[in-house]
Design an enzyme around this catalytic site. Sequence first.
Site, short mmCIF file in Angstrom:
data_model
loop_
_atom_site.label_atom_id
_atom_site.label_comp_id
_atom_site.label_asym_id
_atom_site.label_seq_id
_atom_site.Cartn_x
_atom_site.Cartn_y
_atom_site.Cartn_z
N ASP A 71 51.97 10.48 -4.20
CA ASP A 71 52.80 10.80 -5.02
C ASP A 71 54.30 11.82 -5.14
O ASP A 71 53.35 13.34 -5.88
CB ASP A 71 52.35 10.21 -6.34
CG ASP A 71 53.65 9.70 -7.22
OD1 ASP A 71 55.36 9.94 -6.68
OD2 ASP A 71 53.90 8.48 -8.42
N GLY A 98 53.36 9.14 -10.98
CA GLY A 98 53.90 8.94 -11.44
C GLY A 98 54.16 10.04 -11.95
O GLY A 98 54.78 10.98 -11.11
N GLY A 117 63.17 10.36 -15.58
CA GLY A 117 63.94 11.18 -15.55
C GLY A 117 64.25 12.35 -16.17
O GLY A 117 62.81 12.83 -16.30
N ALA A 127 57.14 13.73 -9.17
CA ALA A 127 57.47 14.69 -9.90
C ALA A 127 57.75 16.03 -9.44
O ALA A 127 57.24 16.85 -9.71
CB ALA A 127 56.26 14.83 -10.56
N ALA A 128 57.29 15.86 -7.80
CA ALA A 128 57.38 17.77 -7.26
C ALA A 128 58.18 18.67 -7.82
O ALA A 128 58.18 19.81 -7.97
CB ALA A 128 56.82 17.62 -6.01
N GLY A 129 59.60 17.54 -7.47
CA GLY A 129 60.60 18.63 -7.61
C GLY A 129 60.79 19.64 -9.40
O GLY A 129 60.91 20.43 -9.37
N ASP A 130 60.13 18.03 -10.22
CA ASP A 130 60.55 18.68 -11.27
C ASP A 130 59.65 19.63 -12.09
O ASP A 130 59.84 20.54 -12.84
CB ASP A 130 61.05 17.01 -12.36
CG ASP A 130 61.49 16.68 -12.40
OD1 ASP A 130 62.94 17.13 -11.43
OD2 ASP A 130 61.71 15.26 -12.12
N ASN A 176 64.28 8.11 -18.66
CA ASN A 176 64.32 6.99 -18.10
C ASN A 176 63.23 6.18 -18.36
O ASN A 176 61.76 7.00 -18.66
CB ASN A 176 64.37 6.91 -17.08
CG ASN A 176 65.72 7.69 -16.24
OD1 ASN A 176 66.77 7.58 -17.37
ND2 ASN A 176 66.31 7.99 -15.27
N GLY A 212 60.00 21.87 1.35
CA GLY A 212 59.63 19.86 0.94
C GLY A 212 57.95 20.66 1.69
O GLY A 212 57.31 21.69 1.05
#
Length: 310
Positions: free
Chosen positions: A247, A288, A38, A250-253, A10, A223
């Site tokens: 921020d 970001g 994305g 993007a942590a999970g990715d 995305n 978490g």
Amino acid sequence: MSIIVIGSVNVDIVTYADRAPRPGESLTGHRYSMVLGGKGANQSVAVARLGAPVHFIGRVGADSFGEFIRTRLAGLGVGPDHLAIDSQLPTGLAVIGIDARGENAITVIPGANTGLAVEQVETAFPLFADVKVLLAQLEHPFSATLRAVELARRAGALAILDPAPVPTFPFEADTIRLFDALTPNEIETEALTGIAPVDIEAAAAAARRLRDTGLPLALVKMGARGVYVDGADFQGHIPPFPVKAIDTVAAGDCFAAGLAVALAEGMTTESAVRFAAAAGALACTKEGSSEAAPTRQEVEALLTRNSRAS
């Protein structure tokens, strides 16, 4: 050795404000940015930043946002060769609100991601010759993922699913055990198992319920409370890495990418999850989506510091 990521891409419009607006409220924020996002794109870039060869199977529209994405991916070390252009659907878009605590709320318009189909996976068949790990999510049609899993299995590769967002289709034991590992967060864990991982004991019970389906490795992300791991060679809680989060988008990715890289390199389950957790924690220290992915050197430095501190 390579890692294949199949998933969404995305353009992210990210807004920053002290808090999220209430229903019906117009709230003045501080600033905004337009970045690559994305889950598929984020994970691909994170894998590249960690130093592993990566191929990304995704889809964009024939529009300016699509051109922006292709340029950004290439600039971040991910080749756009298998990023198909959809002539009917627009490029996916996400609007992300970030508050002063670093928490986020996201609205996604999937666009061309919904056109990612089995036929596109078939055209990427040559990529599977040397694949070590396949990494997938649920922001695109699941039929394409199933075909990619089949091709990865034939090549002897591992298949990891980040079950995000929460499945909106039947996701039973027969589907779960198609994968080598699942990495649900708290919300996804409760949706998949009926158990809210409010503490380590509950997370352990949820992970065991996933393992009981025949899944080889369950990782319940809690978490700021860390990760609970249930696998054949390791069961236990991996504590979080202490960082100042600004921020969490993007942590999970980055966690998923770190896990894929570590397992592709043959790390033990415990070491792989620690590596993944460090990557996810570092992503919280930057703003970001794709741009927040840490480098290999940053992850190894955090692991070293944490080891010395303990």
